[in-house]
Structure formats: C-alpha cells, structure tokens
Design a protein around this motif. Structure first.
Motif, mmCIF file in Angstrom:
data_model
loop_
_atom_site.group_PDB
_atom_site.id
_atom_site.type_symbol
_atom_site.label_atom_id
_atom_site.label_comp_id
_atom_site.label_asym_id
_atom_site.label_seq_id
_atom_site.Cartn_x
_atom_site.Cartn_y
_atom_site.Cartn_z
ATOM 1 N N TRP A 57 -27.250 -15.475 0.901
ATOM 2 C CA TRP A 57 -26.646 -14.859 -0.069
ATOM 3 C C TRP A 57 -27.810 -13.713 -0.899
ATOM 4 O O TRP A 57 -27.132 -13.008 -1.482
ATOM 5 N N ASP A 58 -28.807 -13.639 -0.279
ATOM 6 C CA ASP A 58 -29.828 -12.468 -0.746
ATOM 7 C C ASP A 58 -29.105 -11.186 -0.340
ATOM 8 O O ASP A 58 -28.516 -10.650 0.657
ATOM 9 N N GLY A 59 -29.101 -10.364 -1.533
ATOM 10 C CA GLY A 59 -28.418 -8.862 -1.416
ATOM 11 C C GLY A 59 -27.017 -8.965 -1.432
ATOM 12 O O GLY A 59 -26.502 -7.584 -1.098
ATOM 13 N N GLN A 60 -26.268 -9.893 -1.627
ATOM 14 C CA GLN A 60 -24.896 -10.029 -1.550
ATOM 15 C C GLN A 60 -24.449 -8.868 -2.538
ATOM 16 O O GLN A 60 -24.912 -8.412 -3.626
ATOM 17 N N ILE A 61 -23.341 -8.197 -1.854
ATOM 18 C CA ILE A 61 -22.632 -7.212 -2.648
ATOM 19 C C ILE A 61 -21.317 -7.671 -3.084
ATOM 20 O O ILE A 61 -20.343 -7.939 -2.335
ATOM 21 N N VAL A 62 -21.291 -7.691 -4.478
ATOM 22 C CA VAL A 62 -20.023 -8.512 -5.096
ATOM 23 C C VAL A 62 -19.088 -7.257 -5.559
ATOM 24 O O VAL A 62 -19.271 -6.041 -6.089
ATOM 25 N N GLY A 63 -17.836 -7.512 -4.751
ATOM 26 C CA GLY A 63 -16.734 -6.503 -5.284
ATOM 27 C C GLY A 63 -15.585 -7.426 -5.971
ATOM 28 O O GLY A 63 -15.477 -8.413 -5.997
ATOM 29 N N VAL A 64 -14.463 -6.528 -6.326
ATOM 30 C CA VAL A 64 -13.165 -7.159 -6.980
ATOM 31 C C VAL A 64 -12.225 -6.606 -6.162
ATOM 32 O O VAL A 64 -12.176 -5.607 -5.971
ATOM 33 N N GLU A 65 -11.377 -7.422 -5.709
ATOM 34 C CA GLU A 65 -9.811 -7.263 -4.922
ATOM 35 C C GLU A 65 -8.695 -7.208 -5.989
ATOM 36 O O GLU A 65 -8.907 -7.844 -6.981
ATOM 37 N N VAL A 66 -7.911 -6.261 -5.690
ATOM 38 C CA VAL A 66 -7.010 -6.176 -6.890
ATOM 39 C C VAL A 66 -5.533 -5.989 -6.280
ATOM 40 O O VAL A 66 -5.364 -5.846 -4.971
ATOM 41 N N TRP A 67 -4.478 -6.399 -7.047
ATOM 42 C CA TRP A 67 -3.091 -6.169 -6.921
ATOM 43 C C TRP A 67 -2.620 -4.829 -7.173
ATOM 44 O O TRP A 67 -3.091 -4.548 -8.512
ATOM 45 N N ALA A 68 -1.790 -4.404 -6.429
ATOM 46 C CA ALA A 68 -1.246 -2.829 -6.542
ATOM 47 C C ALA A 68 0.142 -2.867 -6.169
ATOM 48 O O ALA A 68 0.500 -3.667 -5.341
ATOM 49 N N ILE A 69 1.073 -1.878 -6.540
ATOM 50 C CA ILE A 69 2.514 -1.836 -6.298
ATOM 51 C C ILE A 69 2.586 -0.356 -5.731
ATOM 52 O O ILE A 69 2.137 0.548 -6.480
ATOM 53 N N ALA A 70 3.054 -0.309 -4.545
ATOM 54 C CA ALA A 70 3.470 0.779 -3.992
ATOM 55 C C ALA A 70 4.387 1.707 -4.773
ATOM 56 O O ALA A 70 5.368 1.285 -5.508
ATOM 57 N N ALA A 71 4.188 3.111 -4.930
ATOM 58 C CA ALA A 71 4.939 4.046 -5.615
ATOM 59 C C ALA A 71 6.300 4.048 -5.195
ATOM 60 O O ALA A 71 7.468 4.464 -5.782
ATOM 61 N N THR A 72 6.412 3.813 -3.742
ATOM 62 C CA THR A 72 7.699 3.867 -2.973
ATOM 63 C C THR A 72 8.399 2.374 -3.034
ATOM 64 O O THR A 72 9.583 2.504 -2.264
ATOM 65 N N THR A 73 8.033 1.526 -3.673
ATOM 66 C CA THR A 73 8.827 0.234 -3.547
ATOM 67 C C THR A 73 10.060 0.170 -3.856
ATOM 68 O O THR A 73 10.423 1.233 -5.031
ATOM 69 N N ASP A 74 11.162 -0.376 -3.369
ATOM 70 C CA ASP A 74 12.353 -0.382 -3.717
ATOM 71 C C ASP A 74 12.726 -1.707 -4.471
ATOM 72 O O ASP A 74 13.871 -2.053 -4.801
ATOM 73 N N ALA A 75 11.665 -2.477 -4.711
ATOM 74 C CA ALA A 75 11.877 -3.698 -5.471
ATOM 75 C C ALA A 75 10.929 -3.948 -6.612
ATOM 76 O O ALA A 75 9.898 -4.861 -6.641
ATOM 77 N N PRO A 76 10.626 -2.969 -7.600
ATOM 78 C CA PRO A 76 9.709 -2.892 -8.624
ATOM 79 C C PRO A 76 9.674 -4.024 -9.368
ATOM 80 O O PRO A 76 8.584 -4.478 -9.842
ATOM 81 N N ASP A 77 10.828 -4.635 -9.888
ATOM 82 C CA ASP A 77 11.072 -5.748 -10.771
ATOM 83 C C ASP A 77 10.447 -7.241 -9.978
ATOM 84 O O ASP A 77 9.596 -7.798 -10.391
ATOM 85 N N ALA A 78 10.683 -7.302 -8.672
ATOM 86 C CA ALA A 78 10.164 -8.285 -8.037
ATOM 87 C C ALA A 78 8.724 -8.274 -7.610
ATOM 88 O O ALA A 78 7.934 -8.993 -7.828
ATOM 89 N N ALA A 79 8.329 -6.832 -7.544
ATOM 90 C CA ALA A 79 6.884 -6.672 -7.374
ATOM 91 C C ALA A 79 6.103 -7.126 -8.606
ATOM 92 O O ALA A 79 4.915 -7.670 -8.442
ATOM 93 N N ARG A 80 6.619 -6.683 -9.660
ATOM 94 C CA ARG A 80 5.675 -6.921 -10.870
ATOM 95 C C ARG A 80 5.645 -8.489 -11.178
ATOM 96 O O ARG A 80 4.751 -8.967 -11.531
ATOM 97 N N ALA A 81 6.875 -9.014 -10.849
ATOM 98 C CA ALA A 81 7.088 -10.455 -11.208
ATOM 99 C C ALA A 81 5.875 -11.179 -10.217
ATOM 100 O O ALA A 81 5.298 -12.299 -10.556
ATOM 101 N N PHE A 82 5.720 -10.637 -8.993
ATOM 102 C CA PHE A 82 4.805 -11.550 -7.812
ATOM 103 C C PHE A 82 3.476 -11.336 -8.499
ATOM 104 O O PHE A 82 2.557 -12.008 -8.628
#
Length: 354
Positions: A247-272
């Motif tokens: 664990w010495d020197g571990q590089i800590v990062g954050v993973e995120v959720w994002a929604i593609a601008a081209t999605t054809d299901a924006p409401d379902a994507a937001r709900a997820f």
C-alpha cells in the motif's frame, strides 16, 4: 431514495414493454464489471424492468468519441480526468446534480463532489503487488523496491501508459507526494521521472487491460506489478492467487458516472446514475470489490464479501492502516497534460527501440 424511485418509475412507464436493450452501461470488464453488475445494474434492472446491457471499453474519452454514438452508449464509468476531457469536448450530457440527487445527498459526497458532467461513484487505488512465491525471504514493502531489480529481480508488469508510473518514479527518487505534480509539470521533473524508468526498462512487461497485471503475477511473467487494488484482491482473496499488495505510495483516484451526449435514453440514464449513486449501491459494490464509496453515509453499510465472508472495510484504499504514504491523483493535472504525457512517453518508448 424517493427521488430515485420516482425517476425509475417514470422511465419504466416510458419504456413500455421491455425492449431488446433499454440502456447500455459502459465499464472496464472483469471482476470490477461483475461487481458493478451485481451491486448496481441487476438491482436497477429488477426495479425498473429495463433490459440493461454492459459494454467494455478502455476507459478513455477517445473511445467514447469513436464508439459512443455508433454503439448506442448511454452511461459510462470514467476516471475523473477523462470525464473532464470528455465534458470539455461536448461528449457528455450536462447534469443538474441537485435536481438529480437532492441537496442533502450532494453534501454527503467525499472526497469529490458531483460536477457539471459527472457523479462520483467510488474511490480506487493504483497499487504495487508482488508474487509471494518470488520472494521467500525479504519482501517488497515500499515503492522504491519496484525499481530495485537487484534486491527484487524479475519482470515488472506496467501499463503501457505514463499514468501512475511517472509519479512512482519521482516518489522512488525521494520526492514528497505533495510536490509530485508540481515537479511533473516541469521539463526537469519529466526528465527525472523517465531517467528513473530507464533503470527498469529492460525488465518491463507491458499490459493494456486491467485484468492482466494479476494474471502476469500468477503465470510468472512478472514478479511485481502495477495495477488496481480491487483486481489484486479478486485474484488473491477469491481466486487463491499468491499475490500480496503493497500500500505504500498508493495513488488514490475517484471513478465517476457520466452520460453520453448522444444517448437516446436520457431519462433512463439519469435514473440509473441516481440509483448507482445511492449509499446502498455504493456499499454493495464495496462488499464485492474493495473500492471505497464516494459518499460518507455508505461506509456504515459496508459488510462482508458475499462469497467469502471477508469483512471488506479493511481492504478499502482509504482504510486507516493504508495511508502512511499516499498520493491523491490530480484529475486537473491529468486532464491538462494528456497530450504532453503521451508525447513524452512515446518518445521514451522510441528511445528503447533505437
């Protein structure tokens, strides 16, 4: 949770009879994707009646640009810096975090808050691991050991990318974590980092997908490896591989959720995204693979791994015993230096081929 239920019910009504595929969620494959499916995707599909497909990619904004529209991507799991790049290029749908999650939930996120295009979902660590069979006496215990091929011989499994390894190169040279990104922003710092990489150049075994480091340790192609803490945990604790994490020197990062601008299901994507950003979902994920939750209230919910019964809090990157020397991944630096890092890394690779 009431906010998510209303979104989900709305989307279920819009979907009508279940289609072949209502939503495409893009992730990284392997043990991580399997954990996400059990903790987030399957519960969402069960609650809404939607058909959710998971697709694997390499984690880059470039892959989103090339494949997102043609393959119908909706929700994407991204590193924070790649989400920043994608957002700046108009590849992501802009979000209203308060409308999506609520003011109370926004105050619960740590160490990072939701942004214009992304919602934090977990905290991971890039760590060093080694094959226990290779070192029967003295064991590697610090990042400096990764670069010491005399005391700890054998191959070094490294991602074919400058990500993470440049920070470790400077750390192994004695640079304090607080000064790493400042120094890497200079030509002198980059030259120093690549000079350190020269010391292991002939021992490097390159990997491209995140499940490879553990495999390389298991099959003897490498004795030490760079990789993600959750992947090593899965190989060792669930697969019985003789792998130990440093664990010495571990590089800590954050993973995120994002929604593609081209999605054809924006409401379902937001709900997820709303469901997958709940404390309950984050805790379920942490019980299956040791990536820490991105909301404070989720910690109290984390129990044992459902397969092994292993209490999981001790394996999280932000567990107290793992914080002696750690570096928080600077997402802004990564987003702003993407082309520079790639160019300098390629030049270093070319030097080795001359």
């Amino acid at each position: 949770m009431h906010r998510f239920r209303s979104l989900a019910l709305c989307c279920a009504a819009l979907a009508g009879p279940a289609a072949a595929k209502d939503l495409t969620v893009v992730s990284w494959g392997g043990a991580y994707e399997a954990a996400q499916h059990a903790a987030m995707v399957a519960p969402f599909a069960q609650e809404t009646g939607m058909q959710v497909e998971m697709v694997r990619y390499d984690g880059t904004a470039g892959a989103l640009a090339r494949r997102g529209a043609s393959e119908g991507w909706d929700v994407i799991d991204m590193l924070t810096d790649q989400a920043r790049v994608a957002c700046a290029k108009g590849l992501l749908l802009e979000l209203d975090p308060q409308a999506l999650l609520g003011a109370e939930a926004l105050a619960d996120f740590a160490p990072a808050a939701p942004s214009r295009c992304a919602v934090p979902q977990n905290v991971y660590a890039r760590v060093m691991a080694y094959d226990e069979r290779a070192f029967l006496g003295v064991k590697p215990t610090r990042i400096e050991d990764f670069f010491d091929v005399e005391r700890f011989p054998g191959g070094r499994a490294v991602q074919k990318s400058p990500d993470g390894i440049l920070e470790w190169a400077l750390m192994a040279e004695g640079v304090p974590p607080a000064q790493i990104y400042g120094l890497l922003s200079t030509d002198r710092g980059l030259r120093l980092a690549f000079r350190k990489l020269d010391t292991i150049r002939d021992h490097i075994v390159w990997w491209r997908t995140t499940d490879e480091p553990a495999q390389m340790l298991e099959d003897g192609r490498a004795t030490m490896a760079v990789g993600y803490n959750g992947r090593f945990f899965d190989a060792a604790e669930l697969g019985g591989a003789p792998i130990d994490v440093v664990w010495d020197g571990q590089i800590v990062g954050v993973e995120v959720w994002a929604i593609a601008a081209t999605t054809d299901a924006p409401d379902a994507a937001r709900a997820f995204v709303a469901q997958a950003s709940s404390p309950e979902a984050m805790a379920r994920l942490a019980e299956r693979i040791p990536y820490g939750p991105a909301r404070v209230s989720a910690y109290a919910r984390i129990g044992s791994n459902p397969k092994t019964g292993t209490p999981m809090r001790a394996y999280l990157p932000n567990a107290p015993q793992h914080g002696a020397r750690a570096l928080v991944r600077d997402a802004a630096w990564y987003a702003n230096t993407e082309e520079l890092r790639a160019r300098r890394f390629q030049a270093w690779l070319n030097e080795g081929e001359e």
